[in-house]
Design a protein around this motif. Structure first.
Motif, PDB file in Angstrom:
ATOM      1  N   VAL A 146      56.489   4.489   5.772  1.00  0.00           N
ATOM      2  CA  VAL A 146      56.768   4.931   7.129  1.00  0.00           C
ATOM      3  C   VAL A 146      57.549   6.240   7.094  1.00  0.00           C
ATOM      4  CG1 VAL A 146      56.862   2.578   8.054  1.00  0.00           C
ATOM      5  CG2 VAL A 146      58.964   3.665   7.233  1.00  0.00           C
ATOM      6  N   ALA A 147      57.601   6.869   8.236  1.00  0.00           N
ATOM      7  CA  ALA A 147      58.542   7.955   8.486  1.00  0.00           C
ATOM      8  C   ALA A 147      59.622   7.397   9.401  1.00  0.00           C
ATOM      9  CB  ALA A 147      57.839   9.144   9.138  1.00  0.00           C
ATOM     10  N   ILE A 148      60.867   7.374   8.916  1.00  0.00           N
ATOM     11  CA  ILE A 148      61.968   6.856   9.739  1.00  0.00           C
ATOM     12  C   ILE A 148      62.389   7.942  10.721  1.00  0.00           C
ATOM     13  CG2 ILE A 148      64.352   6.033   9.705  1.00  0.00           C
ATOM     14  CD1 ILE A 148      63.825   4.826   6.978  1.00  0.00           C
ATOM     15  N   THR A 149      62.144   7.677  11.990  1.00  0.00           N
ATOM     16  CA  THR A 149      62.414   8.698  13.013  1.00  0.00           C
ATOM     17  C   THR A 149      63.689   8.420  13.789  1.00  0.00           C
ATOM     18  OG1 THR A 149      60.986   7.506  14.549  1.00  0.00           O
ATOM     19  CG2 THR A 149      59.980   9.264  13.236  1.00  0.00           C
ATOM     20  N   GLY A 150      64.292   7.255  13.598  1.00  0.00           N
ATOM     21  CA  GLY A 150      65.544   6.930  14.264  1.00  0.00           C
ATOM     22  C   GLY A 150      66.197   5.766  13.575  1.00  0.00           C
ATOM     23  N   ILE A 151      67.541   5.742  13.547  1.00  0.00           N
ATOM     24  CA  ILE A 151      68.226   4.640  12.887  1.00  0.00           C
ATOM     25  C   ILE A 151      69.627   4.481  13.463  1.00  0.00           C
ATOM     26  CG2 ILE A 151      69.108   6.104  11.013  1.00  0.00           C
ATOM     27  CD1 ILE A 151      68.608   3.680   9.149  1.00  0.00           C
ATOM     28  N   GLU A 152      69.970   3.237  13.751  1.00  0.00           N
ATOM     29  CA  GLU A 152      71.306   2.909  14.219  1.00  0.00           C
ATOM     30  C   GLU A 152      72.056   2.318  13.035  1.00  0.00           C
ATOM     31  OE1 GLU A 152      73.518   0.094  17.589  1.00  0.00           O
ATOM     32  OE2 GLU A 152      71.336   0.179  17.455  1.00  0.00           O
ATOM     33  N   LYS A 153      73.022   3.082  12.486  1.00  0.00           N
ATOM     34  CA  LYS A 153      73.639   2.726  11.214  1.00  0.00           C
ATOM     35  C   LYS A 153      74.807   1.763  11.400  1.00  0.00           C
ATOM     36  CE  LYS A 153      72.059   6.754   8.662  1.00  0.00           C
ATOM     37  NZ  LYS A 153      72.403   7.860   7.767  1.00  0.00           N
ATOM     38  N   VAL A 154      74.464   0.564  11.865  1.00  0.00           N
ATOM     39  CA  VAL A 154      75.423  -0.520  11.953  1.00  0.00           C
ATOM     40  C   VAL A 154      74.734  -1.767  11.428  1.00  0.00           C
ATOM     41  CG1 VAL A 154      76.665   0.445  13.921  1.00  0.00           C
ATOM     42  CG2 VAL A 154      74.721  -1.084  14.322  1.00  0.00           C
ATOM     43  N   LYS A 155      75.544  -2.816  11.133  1.00  0.00           N
ATOM     44  CA  LYS A 155      74.971  -4.062  10.640  1.00  0.00           C
ATOM     45  C   LYS A 155      73.996  -4.613  11.660  1.00  0.00           C
ATOM     46  CE  LYS A 155      76.295  -8.534   8.736  1.00  0.00           C
ATOM     47  NZ  LYS A 155      77.423  -9.452   8.433  1.00  0.00           N
ATOM     48  N   GLU A 156      72.798  -5.007  11.189  1.00  0.00           N
ATOM     49  CA  GLU A 156      71.721  -5.508  12.041  1.00  0.00           C
ATOM     50  C   GLU A 156      71.345  -4.481  13.120  1.00  0.00           C
ATOM     51  OE1 GLU A 156      71.935  -9.815  13.056  1.00  0.00           O
ATOM     52  OE2 GLU A 156      73.935  -9.672  12.168  1.00  0.00           O
ATOM     53  N   GLY A 157      71.495  -3.181  12.726  1.00  0.00           N
ATOM     54  CA  GLY A 157      71.116  -2.126  13.656  1.00  0.00           C
ATOM     55  C   GLY A 157      69.606  -1.984  13.763  1.00  0.00           C
ATOM     56  N   ASP A 158      69.140  -1.055  14.583  1.00  0.00           N
ATOM     57  CA  ASP A 158      67.714  -0.845  14.812  1.00  0.00           C
ATOM     58  C   ASP A 158      67.223   0.365  14.021  1.00  0.00           C
ATOM     59  OD1 ASP A 158      67.617  -2.993  16.517  1.00  0.00           O
ATOM     60  OD2 ASP A 158      67.929  -1.784  18.322  1.00  0.00           O
ATOM     61  N   VAL A 159      65.944   0.300  13.642  1.00  0.00           N
ATOM     62  CA  VAL A 159      65.296   1.387  12.918  1.00  0.00           C
ATOM     63  C   VAL A 159      63.993   1.715  13.630  1.00  0.00           C
ATOM     64  CG1 VAL A 159      64.297   2.154  10.742  1.00  0.00           C
ATOM     65  CG2 VAL A 159      66.279   0.624  10.736  1.00  0.00           C
ATOM     66  N   ALA A 160      63.831   2.979  14.013  1.00  0.00           N
ATOM     67  CA  ALA A 160      62.579   3.440  14.614  1.00  0.00           C
ATOM     68  C   ALA A 160      61.733   4.091  13.532  1.00  0.00           C
ATOM     69  CB  ALA A 160      62.865   4.434  15.732  1.00  0.00           C
ATOM     70  N   VAL A 161      60.454   3.688  13.456  1.00  0.00           N
ATOM     71  CA  VAL A 161      59.587   4.216  12.407  1.00  0.00           C
ATOM     72  C   VAL A 161      58.248   4.657  12.985  1.00  0.00           C
ATOM     73  CG1 VAL A 161      60.641   2.724  10.676  1.00  0.00           C
ATOM     74  CG2 VAL A 161      58.577   1.962  11.848  1.00  0.00           C
ATOM     75  N   ARG A 162      57.588   5.504  12.232  1.00  0.00           N
ATOM     76  CA  ARG A 162      56.247   5.967  12.593  1.00  0.00           C
ATOM     77  C   ARG A 162      55.319   5.612  11.445  1.00  0.00           C
ATOM     78  NH1 ARG A 162      54.163   9.531  16.291  1.00  0.00           N
ATOM     79  NH2 ARG A 162      52.215  10.595  15.720  1.00  0.00           N
ATOM     80  N   PHE A 163      54.131   5.063  11.774  1.00  0.00           N
ATOM     81  CA  PHE A 163      53.167   4.623  10.777  1.00  0.00           C
ATOM     82  C   PHE A 163      52.105   5.693  10.526  1.00  0.00           C
ATOM     83  CE2 PHE A 163      54.716   0.718  12.855  1.00  0.00           C
ATOM     84  CZ  PHE A 163      55.263   0.080  11.756  1.00  0.00           C
ATOM     85  N   ALA A 164      51.298   5.456   9.499  1.00  0.00           N
ATOM     86  CA  ALA A 164      50.266   6.423   9.133  1.00  0.00           C
ATOM     87  C   ALA A 164      49.232   6.614  10.232  1.00  0.00           C
ATOM     88  CB  ALA A 164      49.573   5.972   7.840  1.00  0.00           C
ATOM     89  N   ASN A 165      48.987   5.583  11.035  1.00  0.00           N
ATOM     90  CA  ASN A 165      47.979   5.710  12.103  1.00  0.00           C
ATOM     91  C   ASN A 165      48.533   6.398  13.347  1.00  0.00           C
ATOM     92  OD1 ASN A 165      49.621   3.796  13.237  1.00  0.00           O
ATOM     93  ND2 ASN A 165      48.103   2.126  13.195  1.00  0.00           N
ATOM     94  N   GLY A 166      49.794   6.854  13.267  1.00  0.00           N
ATOM     95  CA  GLY A 166      50.377   7.593  14.380  1.00  0.00           C
ATOM     96  C   GLY A 166      51.150   6.747  15.364  1.00  0.00           C
ATOM     97  N   THR A 167      51.100   5.413  15.209  1.00  0.00           N
ATOM     98  CA  THR A 167      51.858   4.543  16.111  1.00  0.00           C
ATOM     99  C   THR A 167      53.315   4.472  15.687  1.00  0.00           C
ATOM    100  OG1 THR A 167      51.343   2.563  14.813  1.00  0.00           O
ATOM    101  CG2 THR A 167      49.801   3.169  16.575  1.00  0.00           C
ATOM    102  N   SER A 168      54.160   4.067  16.601  1.00  0.00           N
ATOM    103  CA  SER A 168      55.594   3.958  16.336  1.00  0.00           C
ATOM    104  C   SER A 168      56.088   2.577  16.742  1.00  0.00           C
ATOM    105  CB  SER A 168      56.374   5.033  17.102  1.00  0.00           C
ATOM    106  OG  SER A 168      55.984   6.325  16.675  1.00  0.00           O
TER     107      SER A 168
END
Length: 843
Positions: free
Chosen positions: A746-768
């Motif tokens: 994936v390409a990590i496009t967003g991340i909340e750097k806390v315990k059990e935080g959220d990670v936004a990713v983008r896949f090869a097919n262009g979806t996120s």
């Protein structure tokens, strides 16, 4: 004055000095002694580290400038303004001569300070002026004299091999070294036309100080191929470019293979004496090593030595390879392919003789590996066909002893005409892994070593993973291995036994298979045995005191005897070996609550699992597990148990146990572990029986690990793959297909750097998509380009993917995501080097 005069009685070169072992500048001391420039003391010593006075230095320079004649009586009445010369009356002639010829000056107009020590720079200044450097023109006087002396000294190589502080008092051996270097120094004169110094003459024999003052002539450069000691003398014979020279006063075998120039002086009878052998400026050693460290570089004019590639002037098949002192040769390509014990210990030297930084010559010195089997006061015997020789025929290290492993060079190849013997250092280490290659390879202390072929001594041919050995290593080859005791405590479990004793009818030993607490196993020979805890051991008796089906699978304490056999005592109430309680084999189980007889099992415990079908009590399969692995089991297991406990903080827990069953244990927890493969998986071996394994070398985010699957059919993995696995005992893993998780780039496009935080990713097919991280999420930093781990693995180190164009990002991580349940991210393996996977992979 009398004492000092006696100190300069003439003696031979360094080879004859009583303190020759203390002399580092041996060539210089030998040559200058032979020329009569510097001499030893009346007691036969040289005293290399005694410092030189200004008066003594004046004498040495005088002697050179007068062709080796040190008689200065004719000059004792020359005029001088120095008023302190009477303090060194013996030196009057030397100082007055050099002052009147403009070579030396005092510390003031009236003070020479003859008894003060001379520094390296002061000595070099005297030499420079003697060579024609005008002190005023060259700036050898005034505030900058030291800086200019250094400049001109380096220009003329005066300080080559001078291993001392040039601003400190000059030791005798390095005074000799400076003067030795000066013999090859060109004389100069000042030219008003060019406002610089120029050669003093075009006449070859007068160009250098050695040529002008001592009638020394230097030959043209040619290759040195032979150095041998003259029988019954302390001199050597050499062959240079096919020409033979004798009476060489020092051993110059280190220069074999190089092009050298020979410094000669012709005598009235037509004979010549050699006073120096110098490497040509364009000739140098590029690299040295052992034959075993050579590797072929396919289809190129290169070779590899100790992991580094070197250019060659021709193909390895055609390169000039010489053996010292012989007319025989061997092809470099043959040496590159050598694996035999009698080849890999030989030495090689890559030589460039024309200054193009490519090796055109290889000097190969054959050597054998041998063990000292007898070390007496008069003779020494070494194995591998070397045989027994008088002590005087060996050039051997101090403190040699029986059973030492050595590298032996035949006298054919040595200048001394003695057999050279060097000791091989022995490394004690546990084998981490074994490669079933040709030749076989073993991993010792994080490095791979090859096993020399033809090695049959001790345990070399049967080295196995998990055992500890004394390794004799030459270069990158193991030439001998002897198994040592590897147990971390004195408890073992007997898993198999020999039904009858071996050997002659009077034999009182029995062979059994034993597993130790560190997980290693081997067949041991038992000489003393107590089958009931608390009783004294007695000699093994084939009829009544053998281990049999009633005694196998039990825990025993052990000790080794001087002859290598073992004493075993059954563990139990009468022999608890420091444990709180000890119960040997009885009916029982490890319960579903992970207890034995209501004792919890420590995570650090060692548990021997013996399972499978039984033959006379012997189970066919053995695994050594940790308590932590056992505590992950979800169901009870076993039909028989043995154990020992200890207390800690008032709680008594099981620290060692045996569990026996017909079926393999099951119910291990499904907690996955994650790692990044740093090399392709490969086949290895494990244990005394060299059972096949599949080996995985990987980075966990905190350390490089070597993991093994029990069998050669483990799932293949490649460098750069994500490895998901679970523990299968203490020694092995199971590689999981992990059908309940997805591994995606994936390409990590967003991340909340806390315990059990959220990670936004983008896949090869262009979806996120956005995921939450599991509370136990694993972070692994890697360098994807080099397929290796990187330090600092943590959530804080992860960077957002780099945007290439609007809506396009460089992939920078793998994520492991649950397929069901919370669908959290369980692991993130990210590129911490350039934040890109697979170069320019765009998502």
């Amino acid at each position: 004055m009398l004492a000092f005069a006696c100190a300069f009685t003439m003696f031979a070169g360094a080879a004859s000095y009583s303190d020759k072992a203390d002399i580092k500048a041996t060539t210089a001391v030998d040559m200058l002694s032979s020329l009569g420039v510097i001499q030893g003391y009346e007691d036969g010593s040289f005293k290399p580290n005694t410092t030189v006075t200004r008066a003594q230095m004046a004498k040495m320079i005088f002697t050179i400038m007068n062709g080796g004649n040190d008689n200065a009586k004719a000059y004792t009445s020359l005029p001088t303004k120095f008023t302190d010369l009477p303090t060194a009356a013996w030196a009057q002639g030397y100082v007055r001569y050099l002052q009147n010829t403009g070579i030396i000056a005092g510390k003031s107009v009236t003070k020479f300070a003859p008894n003060d020590t001379v520094t390296g720079l002061e000595a070099a200044k005297m030499v420079l002026v003697a060579a024609g450097y005008n002190a005023q023109k060259a700036g050898l006087t005034g505030a900058a004299w030291a800086q200019n002396t250094m400049k001109y000294g380096q220009l003329n190589n005066l300080f080559e091999d001078v291993d001392t502080d040039l601003n400190a008092a000059l030791p005798r051996q390095y005074a000799a070294q400076i003067l030795y270097n000066a013999l090859d120094m060109e004389r100069v004169v000042w030219s008003n036309d060019i406002e610089d110094f120029k050669p003093a003459t075009d006449v070859k024999d007068d160009k250098t100080i050695g040529g002008k003052y001592m009638d020394l002539v230097k030959t043209d450069a040619a290759q040195l191929t032979k150095v041998e000691k003259t029988s019954g003398k302390d001199t050597y014979e050499i062959v240079v470019g096919g020409n033979k020279y004798d009476k060489v006063p020092t051993d110059v075998s280190a220069l074999i293979g190089l092009k050298v120039k020979v410094l000669l002086r012709e005598k009235a009878n037509g004979n010549t004496d050699v006073y120096g052998v110098y490497a040509d400026d364009d000739s140098k050693v590029i690299a040295t090593g052992t034959v075993g460290q050579l590797e072929d570089v396919t289809n190129s004019k290169k070779t590899k030595l100790n992991g580094t590639e070197y250019k060659l002037d021709s193909e390895p098949e055609n390169l000039n390879v010489i053996e010292p002192n012989t007319n025989t040769s061997v092809k470099l390509s043959t040496l590159e392919a050598a694996t035999a014990i009698d080849k890999v210990a030989g030495t090689v030297k890559l030589v460039d003789t024309d200054g193009n930084n490519k090796a055109d010559t290889v000097v190969y010195t054959p050597a054998k590996v041998g063990k000292i089997t007898y070390a007496g006061s008069k003779s020494i015997t070494i194995s591998n066909g070397i045989g027994s020789n008088d002590v005087d025929d060996y050039d051997i290290y101090e403190g040699y002893a029986k059973d030492d492993w050595t590298v032996v060079t035949d006298k054919t190849y040595t200048a001394s005409n003695d057999i050279a013997v060097a000791k091989i250092d022995v490394v004690t280490s546990k084998v981490a892994s074994v490669k079933s290659s040709t030749p076989k390879e073993v991993k010792i202390n994080d490095s791979w070593y090859k096993i020399a072929t033809g090695s049959v001594a001790d345990d070399t041919a049967s080295v196995k993973s998990g055992s500890t050995y004394d390794f004799a290593i030459v270069g990158n080859y193991v030439v001998n291995a002897k198994e040592t005791e590897a147990a971390s405590t004195d408890v073992l479990v007997v898993t198999d036994y020999e039904s009858t004793s071996t050997g002659m009818q009077g034999t009182t030993t029995q062979k059994v298979k034993a597993y130790f607490l560190d997980g290693s196993s081997k067949t041991i020979e038992v000489e003393k045995l107590a089958l009931t805890a608390g009783t004294d051991e007695s000699d093994v008796d084939r009829a009544s005191n053998n281990i049999d089906s009633d005694d196998v699978n039990k825990l025993y304490t052990y000790s080794t005897r001087s002859n290598g056999t073992y004493t075993l005592k059954a563990l139990g109430t009468g022999n608890k070996a420091g444990y709180e309680s000890a119960v040997n084999l009885k009916s029982g189980t490890i319960t579903g609550s992970n207890k034995i007889d209501n004792f919890s099992i420590s995570d650090d415990a060692v548990v021997f699992a013996l399972y499978g079908s039984a033959t006379n009590g012997v189970r066919h399969d053995v695994k050594v597990l940790t308590g932590k692995t056992v505590n992950d089991w979800k169901a009870g297991y076993g039909s028989q148990v043995a154990y020992a406990t200890k207390k800690s903080n008032g709680i008594e827990t099981v620290r060692v146990a045996v569990v026996v069953d017909s079926n393999k244990y099951s119910g291990a927890g499904s907690d996955y572990k994650y790692a990044y493969m740093t090399s392709d998986s490969y086949e290895g071996t494990n244990g005394e029986d060299n059972d096949k394994t599949t080996v995985y070398e990987a980075w966990t985010g905190s350390e490089n690990v070597t993991l093994k699957y029990d069998g050669a059919t483990g799932t293949p993995k490649h460098a750069g793959d994500v490895l998901i696995y679970t523990a299968d005992g203490d020694k092995f893993i199971n590689v999981e297909t992990a059908s309940d998780v997805d591994v995606v780039k994936v390409a990590i496009t967003g991340i909340e750097k806390v315990k059990e935080g959220d990670v936004a990713v983008r896949f090869a097919n262009g979806t996120s998509k956005t995921y939450s991280m599991d509370e136990d999420c694993v972070y692994i930093a890697v360098n994807d380009d080099k397929q290796e781990g990187m330090e600092g693995s943590s959530l804080d180190q992860i960077s957002l993917a780099e945007e290439h164009t609007s809506g396009k990002y460089y992939a920078n991580a793998w994520i492991v995501v649950e397929k069901t349940g919370d669908k959290n991210i369980m692991a993130i393996i990210y590129d911490a080097d350039n934040n890109r996977l697979d170069g320019n992979l765009l998502f």
